[in-house]
Scaffold this motif. Structure first.
Motif, PDB file in Angstrom:
ATOM      1  N   GLU A   1     -16.202   8.309  17.651  1.00 23.84           N
ATOM      2  CA  GLU A   1     -16.820   8.124  18.963  1.00 23.84           C
ATOM      3  C   GLU A   1     -17.101   9.477  19.613  1.00 23.84           C
ATOM      4  OE1 GLU A   1     -17.969   5.607  20.459  1.00 23.84           O
ATOM      5  OE2 GLU A   1     -17.031   3.825  19.581  1.00 23.84           O
ATOM      6  N   GLU A   2     -16.117  10.367  19.534  1.00 17.43           N
ATOM      7  CA  GLU A   2     -16.251  11.712  20.086  1.00 17.43           C
ATOM      8  C   GLU A   2     -15.779  12.728  19.056  1.00 17.43           C
ATOM      9  OE1 GLU A   2     -17.616  12.450  22.935  1.00 17.43           O
ATOM     10  OE2 GLU A   2     -17.823  10.386  23.681  1.00 17.43           O
ATOM     11  N   ALA A   3     -16.396  13.889  19.057  1.00 20.08           N
ATOM     12  CA  ALA A   3     -15.980  14.953  18.139  1.00 20.08           C
ATOM     13  C   ALA A   3     -14.679  15.580  18.629  1.00 20.08           C
ATOM     14  CB  ALA A   3     -17.065  16.005  18.035  1.00 20.08           C
ATOM     15  N   PHE A   4     -13.744  15.849  17.725  1.00 21.06           N
ATOM     16  CA  PHE A   4     -12.522  16.573  18.072  1.00 21.06           C
ATOM     17  C   PHE A   4     -12.618  18.026  17.597  1.00 21.06           C
ATOM     18  CE2 PHE A   4     -11.816  14.220  14.120  1.00 21.06           C
ATOM     19  CZ  PHE A   4     -11.457  15.220  13.245  1.00 21.06           C
ATOM     20  N   TRP A   5     -13.769  18.394  17.056  1.00 22.69           N
ATOM     21  CA  TRP A   5     -14.017  19.769  16.630  1.00 22.69           C
ATOM     22  C   TRP A   5     -15.012  20.408  17.611  1.00 22.69           C
ATOM     23  CZ3 TRP A   5     -15.249  15.312  14.051  1.00 22.69           C
ATOM     24  CH2 TRP A   5     -16.610  14.951  14.007  1.00 22.69           C
ATOM     25  N   GLU A   6     -15.087  21.725  17.565  1.00 26.00           N
ATOM     26  CA  GLU A   6     -15.956  22.442  18.501  1.00 26.00           C
ATOM     27  C   GLU A   6     -17.428  22.245  18.136  1.00 26.00           C
ATOM     28  OE1 GLU A   6     -14.531  26.470  18.399  1.00 26.00           O
ATOM     29  OE2 GLU A   6     -12.457  25.770  18.515  1.00 26.00           O
ATOM     30  N   ASN A   7     -18.298  22.416  19.134  1.00 27.70           N
ATOM     31  CA  ASN A   7     -19.718  22.100  18.966  1.00 27.70           C
ATOM     32  C   ASN A   7     -20.420  22.920  17.897  1.00 27.70           C
ATOM     33  OD1 ASN A   7     -19.969  20.016  20.786  1.00 27.70           O
ATOM     34  ND2 ASN A   7     -20.339  21.373  22.538  1.00 27.70           N
ATOM     35  N   ASP A   8     -20.021  24.174  17.726  1.00 28.80           N
ATOM     36  CA  ASP A   8     -20.762  25.054  16.822  1.00 28.80           C
ATOM     37  C   ASP A   8     -20.182  25.092  15.407  1.00 28.80           C
ATOM     38  OD1 ASP A   8     -18.429  26.295  17.528  1.00 28.80           O
ATOM     39  OD2 ASP A   8     -19.307  28.296  17.764  1.00 28.80           O
ATOM     40  N   ILE A   9     -19.317  24.135  15.092  1.00 29.35           N
ATOM     41  CA  ILE A   9     -18.654  24.134  13.772  1.00 29.35           C
ATOM     42  C   ILE A   9     -19.533  23.443  12.735  1.00 29.35           C
ATOM     43  CG2 ILE A   9     -16.635  23.360  12.464  1.00 29.35           C
ATOM     44  CD1 ILE A   9     -16.168  25.598  14.555  1.00 29.35           C
ATOM     45  N   GLY A  10     -19.679  24.081  11.561  1.00 34.22           N
ATOM     46  CA  GLY A  10     -20.427  23.494  10.460  1.00 34.22           C
ATOM     47  C   GLY A  10     -19.566  23.037   9.309  1.00 34.22           C
ATOM     48  N   SER A  11     -18.425  23.715   9.108  1.00 35.31           N
ATOM     49  CA  SER A  11     -17.522  23.328   8.021  1.00 35.31           C
ATOM     50  C   SER A  11     -16.080  23.627   8.404  1.00 35.31           C
ATOM     51  CB  SER A  11     -17.883  24.052   6.722  1.00 35.31           C
ATOM     52  OG  SER A  11     -17.631  25.438   6.823  1.00 35.31           O
ATOM     53  N   ILE A  12     -15.184  22.819   7.869  1.00 32.38           N
ATOM     54  CA  ILE A  12     -13.746  22.949   8.133  1.00 32.38           C
ATOM     55  C   ILE A  12     -13.028  22.993   6.791  1.00 32.38           C
ATOM     56  CG2 ILE A  12     -11.733  21.879   9.221  1.00 32.38           C
ATOM     57  CD1 ILE A  12     -13.809  20.298  11.000  1.00 32.38           C
ATOM     58  N   SER A  13     -12.236  24.023   6.578  1.00 35.25           N
ATOM     59  CA  SER A  13     -11.500  24.161   5.318  1.00 35.25           C
ATOM     60  C   SER A  13     -10.006  24.198   5.576  1.00 35.25           C
ATOM     61  CB  SER A  13     -11.916  25.443   4.586  1.00 35.25           C
ATOM     62  OG  SER A  13     -13.261  25.369   4.158  1.00 35.25           O
TER      63      SER A  13
END
Length: 491
Positions: free
Chosen positions: A303-315
């Motif tokens: 429903e809502e992002a829990f990551w920051e707006n400018d994030i493209g990948s998470i490792s």
């Protein structure tokens, strides 16, 4: 061409089959039929609906943004529609962010070691090589803490390579995997757009010659099958065909040539029963030697992002991982779910993460329920984002199932230790018959597994289809030339 247009059947309407059929039509062959076992064309270029968006369950990267890449040439008009690449973020298993500059620098060093393009090492594994190279760098450091951080990032590079290849163990992959490979440039993510390639390839092909849900049971070749329509040959006799394709619904389709574009996974499962007469021993040996990997994508919609707006990948980085021990473990399968992509733009896809799984872990997650996956991945995310993060359950989840897809049985091929890429040339060789006056090119083979220079890529599949169309065009050009020369002698 000859006294009639040859009848050509293409088995499989993935990218290789579509490319072959399109090219054949361009050459002027007008008796071309495509048979596709599934309900849709495209093969491993596929889509599904998640929420209100269309997502790529199959290929979503163009591997090579240069004019040498025909896929790039067909789709480069999309580039101005692609969003900016987001930032990379790294978390460790203690719930802390890892310094991104440090992680990226070490990651780039690791990539330079693991993307080895040497020769003469067919008996050596990529895992062995990578462990040696990274150990040299780690041993040169003085601080124990820095050594541990560096080796955990190096391990992440190796685990990401398993996703790229679809394998379960770096020590099973040949170090010489890329000795013949053509580098076509940088890769670009065209999430949500790849299916436009399929639309372009099929747009001019006659709809009545593309038969969907048409599963093939047997390919009979090196025979002499009379036309059921009593077609007459130039000698006035009933037309004979060297190939008969028997479908699961009982229909028999006669042909002069068949181009088989099914996946290596299907060949592994069916090669011994699909062809009559059986395939030559050397082809069976190649099919058995080559590996057909698997990857799974787990799409998580929130429903809502829990990551920051400018994030493209998470490792995710495990501090106890080492480059020497890069393999999957079903008992600890979440340790192999270390890479997540953020689908963007948000306006198109909403709040969606893709978790990537390699090899036997991909096989495993295909068997899990959505609820099981959702709960496990949510706990996994909480561990890395830390206790202060508010990680909700996803509102919807979608997991790809390429291994359990009976018409594909995996993702793409790779070379195991001690297998040279030249075996793919053997797989690509057409079958010549002996019972028919014109015994050439009866059964032909296309698909990414037949391309030692580009296996595992969409352009490899596409170019393999072109190769077989070119082969047929060259064959009939030679026949016309020899027929004309024979006529000249009699004048």
């Amino acid at each position: 061409m000859a006294d009639r247009s040859p009848s050509i059947v293409v088995v499989g309407a993935g990218v290789a089959g579509l490319a072959a059929a399109k090219k054949l039509k361009e050459y002027g062959f007008n008796d071309v039929t495509m048979l596709e076992a599934a309900e849709n064309v495209g093969g491993r270029v596929a889509t599904a609906t998640l929420g209100n968006a269309c997502v790529d369950t199959g290929a979503q990267y163009i591997h090579g943004t240069s004019e040498k890449n025909p896929v790039f040439c067909l789709l480069k008009y999309l580039l101005n529609q692609l969003p900016e690449m987001g930032e990379e973020v790294f978390y460790n298993n203690k719930g802390h962010k890892v310094n991104a500059n440090f992680a990226r620098r070490v990651y780039e060093d690791g990539e330079s070691f693991i993307q080895y393009r040497g020769t003469g090492n067919s008996g050596k594994s990529l895992g062995e090589h990578y462990a040696e190279k990274t150990r040299g760098v780690i041993d040169s450091l003085q601080e124990a803490d820095e050594k541990a951080k560096m080796q955990s990032v190096f391990a992440l590079v190796g685990k990401d390579m398993l996703i790229d290849i679809g394998a379960s163990d770096l020590h099973r992959i040949s170090l010489d995997s890329w000795q013949y490979y053509i580098d076509m440039g940088d890769s670009v993510n065209i999430a949500g757009f790849m299916y436009q390639l399929v639309d372009l390839l099929k747009e001019d092909f006659p709809k009545d010659r593309l038969l969907l849900k048409k599963e093939v049971r047997t390919i009979k070749w090196d025979g002499s099958f009379p036309s059921p329509r009593n077609e007459a040959s130039s000698e006035g006799k009933v037309r004979q065909y060297p190939v008969c394709i028997v479908c699961e619904d009982g229909e028999e389709i006669l042909a002069d040539h068949v181009i088989v574009t099914v996946s290596l996974g299907c060949l592994k499962a069916q090669a011994s029963s699909l062809f009559t007469p059986s395939l030559p021993t050397e082809k069976i040996e190649v099919i058995n030697k080559l590996c057909f990997g698997n990857i799974a994508k787990i799409f998580l919609e929130y429903e809502e992002a829990f990551w920051e707006n400018d994030i493209g990948s998470i490792s995710f980085i495990y501090e106890d991982d080492t480059p020497a021990s890069i393999s999957t473990n079903k008992m600890q399968w979440l340790k192999s779910v270390q890479s997540f992509s953020v689908l963007s733009p948000k306006e198109r896809f909403g709040n969606v993460l893709i978790g990537w799984c390699p090899g036997e872990i991909a096989d495993l997650v295909e068997t899990m329920t959505d609820n099981e996956l959702s709960a496990a991945v949510t706990d996994h995310l909480k561990m890395f984002f830390g206790p202060s993060a508010n990680i909700p359950q996803p509102k919807s989840i979608l997991c790809t199932k390429w291994r359990s897809n009976k018409f594909v049985k995996g993702s793409y091929s790779f070379l195991p230790v001690a297998v040279d890429g030249q075996v793919m040339d053997t797989l690509a060789q057409p079958l010549e018959g002996s019972q028919f006056p014109d015994a050439h090119l009866q059964v032909m083979f296309a698909g990414e597994a037949t391309m030692k220079t580009l296996y595992g890529t969409v352009q490899g599949a596409l170019l393999s289809g072109h190769r077989e169309a070119d082969r047929l065009a060259a064959h009939y050009k030679e026949r016309m030339a020899s027929t004309a020369a024979s006529m000249d002698k009699h004048i």
